[in-house]
Motif scaffolding. Structure first.
Motif, short mmCIF file in Angstrom:
data_model
loop_
_atom_site.label_atom_id
_atom_site.label_comp_id
_atom_site.label_asym_id
_atom_site.label_seq_id
_atom_site.Cartn_x
_atom_site.Cartn_y
_atom_site.Cartn_z
N ILE A 34 49.71 46.12 43.39
CA ILE A 34 48.27 46.02 43.12
C ILE A 34 47.52 45.57 44.37
O ILE A 34 46.45 46.11 44.70
CB ILE A 34 48.01 45.04 41.96
CG1 ILE A 34 48.58 45.61 40.65
CG2 ILE A 34 46.52 44.75 41.80
CD1 ILE A 34 48.55 44.64 39.49
N VAL A 38 44.59 47.78 46.19
CA VAL A 38 43.23 47.25 46.37
C VAL A 38 42.87 47.19 47.86
O VAL A 38 41.75 47.55 48.26
CB VAL A 38 43.11 45.85 45.72
CG1 VAL A 38 41.77 45.21 46.07
CG2 VAL A 38 43.25 45.96 44.21
N VAL A 282 47.04 51.61 42.42
CA VAL A 282 46.81 50.43 41.58
C VAL A 282 47.36 50.68 40.18
O VAL A 282 47.98 49.79 39.58
CB VAL A 282 45.31 50.09 41.52
CG1 VAL A 282 45.07 48.86 40.65
CG2 VAL A 282 44.76 49.86 42.92
N THR A 333 45.12 41.39 42.59
CA THR A 333 43.75 41.76 42.97
C THR A 333 43.20 40.82 44.03
O THR A 333 42.57 41.25 45.00
CB THR A 333 42.84 41.76 41.73
OG1 THR A 333 43.35 42.67 40.76
CG2 THR A 333 41.42 42.15 42.10
N SER A 389 40.48 47.19 39.07
CA SER A 389 41.84 46.68 39.17
C SER A 389 42.16 45.72 38.02
O SER A 389 43.23 45.80 37.40
CB SER A 389 42.03 45.96 40.51
OG SER A 389 43.31 45.38 40.60
#
Length: 416
Positions: A34, A38, A282, A333, A389
């Motif tokens: 993730i 991002v 993501v 995130t 996200s």
């Protein structure tokens, strides 16, 4: 201190050392995936925003924000209209122009061009051509002397330079005793400019307004239109619409968003496609949360059953595992935001360091017009990426949490 039960147990599960190290490894890869997605989203969109901003700056440096012309093709009393327009708010520059098509030739080289007649004393108000001169000056364009200013690429293609004479051929016929011939005129190169946009550097030629009118057989003092510069380019659309309602019949007004609509629409589509592609990174990382929580649910069957026998409702059980999965998404995130924002703000500094380290050049000035990697971080993009996200991560927790809430205590505790 009061702690809601789902948050207390969910955070405890997250902090606790698991017996199954494989689950911990998948959780870690989910967080890193993730974060990577991002970071890539923020960095790539910032670079694309930077390229768009740089192209817009260069294109509008040679093009007006608003243009006024007439359906009749030309008019002569433009000074009256120009004086009234200068009273309008946000207008900082007005200059007349004449446009046409022509071919230029020098020795054996011939190229098609777009010619533009200008007033050298007013043109700097609406364009940056005077600042972009690399040889000569637009001030050398004088009425009746038939001087011309050309782009650097066109000069290189023709093999000519300042002080040389080139031939300009316009598609308007002249009747002579030997037949119908195109209009041909010799011009002296008085300057060379470079903008960094192929469209201008390779095909735009500038000459004095009076010489352009004479070459195109327009009445003395006639022009094709007025170029208008604003103190804020994003006010162009509203001003253009207002002017259209105020102008006399037969005149029209349009702004740069109309002239370059296809170009900027293509850039917007590229950004959208890139956003979707990078969002998949993501999504893949977030769906690792599903695997993690499914294995956690299987590992914690007995704990879930005991909680149910103590009175925990299915909603409470769901909330416990949603908290655990959401924490993975939040951590990933936040890491991605830190990495993406840092890269986007410092990419113009980092790229030269990387180029020097590997002794290479990512964007060679010999090939690309923009040889540096620009970046324009927009906080609206950051907010959108953050929300997206978090939503994907939260969505990934729903199925495992629902499955945990469907656990039957008797079945789970049968062999305990």
């Amino acid at each position: 201190m009061f702690k809601p039960l789902p948050f207390y147990i969910g955070l405890r599960y997250t902090r606790a050392k698991r017996r199954n190290h494989f689950i911990s490894f998948i959780s870690l890869t989910s967080i890193l995936g993730i974060a990577l997605g991002v970071t890539a989203l923020i960095t790539v969109l910032s670079v694309m925003n930077g390229f768009e901003k740089e192209l817009r700056y260069r294109m509008l440096g040679m093009s007006a924000h608003v243009v006024i012309d007439t359906y009749n093709g030309h008019w002569s009393d433009w000074q009256i209209l120009a004086e009234s327009l200068r009273k309008q708010p946000h207008i900082i520059g007005i200059a007349p122009f004449i446009q046409g098509q022509a071919m230029v030739s020098f020795e054996e080289n011939v190229y098609g061009t777009m010619l533009q007649g200008i007033l050298p004393e007013l043109e700097p108000q609406v364009s940056q051509v005077k600042e972009k001169m690399i040889a000569g000056s637009i001030d050398n364009l004088r009425a009746g002397e038939f001087g011309i200013v050309i782009g650097s690429e066109l000069a290189n293609s023709l093999g000519t330079g300042v002080g040389r004479k080139i031939t300009l051929v316009v598609p308007q016929a002249s009747v002579t005793p030997i037949g119908v011939l195109p209009r041909i005129k010799r011009f002296t190169v008085q300057g060379i400019f470079t903008v960094g946009i192929h469209e201008y550097d390779s095909s735009l030629v500038l000459l004095h307004l009076a010489d352009a009118a004479k070459l195109l057989r327009l009445p003395p003092g006639s022009i094709h239109g007025l170029n208008i510069k604003l103190d804020d380019m994003f006010m162009a659309t509203s001003l253009s619409h207002r002017l259209q309602n105020e102008l006399p019949v037969g005149y029209r007004s349009y702004d740069w968003t109309y002239r370059y609509a296809n170009f900027f629409a293509a850039i917007k589509m590229e950004k959208t496609v890139m956003f979707v592609i990078l969002t998949l990174i993501v999504a893949v990382a977030a769906f690792n949360i599903v695997s993690t929580l499914v294995m956690v649910v299987t590992d914690k069957q007995a704990d879930i059953a005991i909680l149910q026998t103590l009175g925990a409702t299915p909603r409470t059980i769901m909330a416990i595992f949603i908290v655990q999965g959401a924490l993975i998404g939040v951590l990933g995130t936040l890491l991605g935001l830190g990495g993406g924002i840092s890269l986007a703000l410092n990419i113009e500094t980092l790229i030269p360091v990387i180029e020097n380290f590997f002794d290479t050049k990512f964007l060679s000035s010999d090939i690309y017009y923009i040889s540096e990697l620009p970046s324009d971080l927009r906080w609206l993009d950051v907010y959108k990426i953050t929300i997206l996200s978090l939503l994907i991560s939260l969505f990934a927790t729903i199925y495992p949490a629902w499955r945990a809430s469907r656990t039957h205590p008797a079945e789970a505790l049968r062999y305990e």
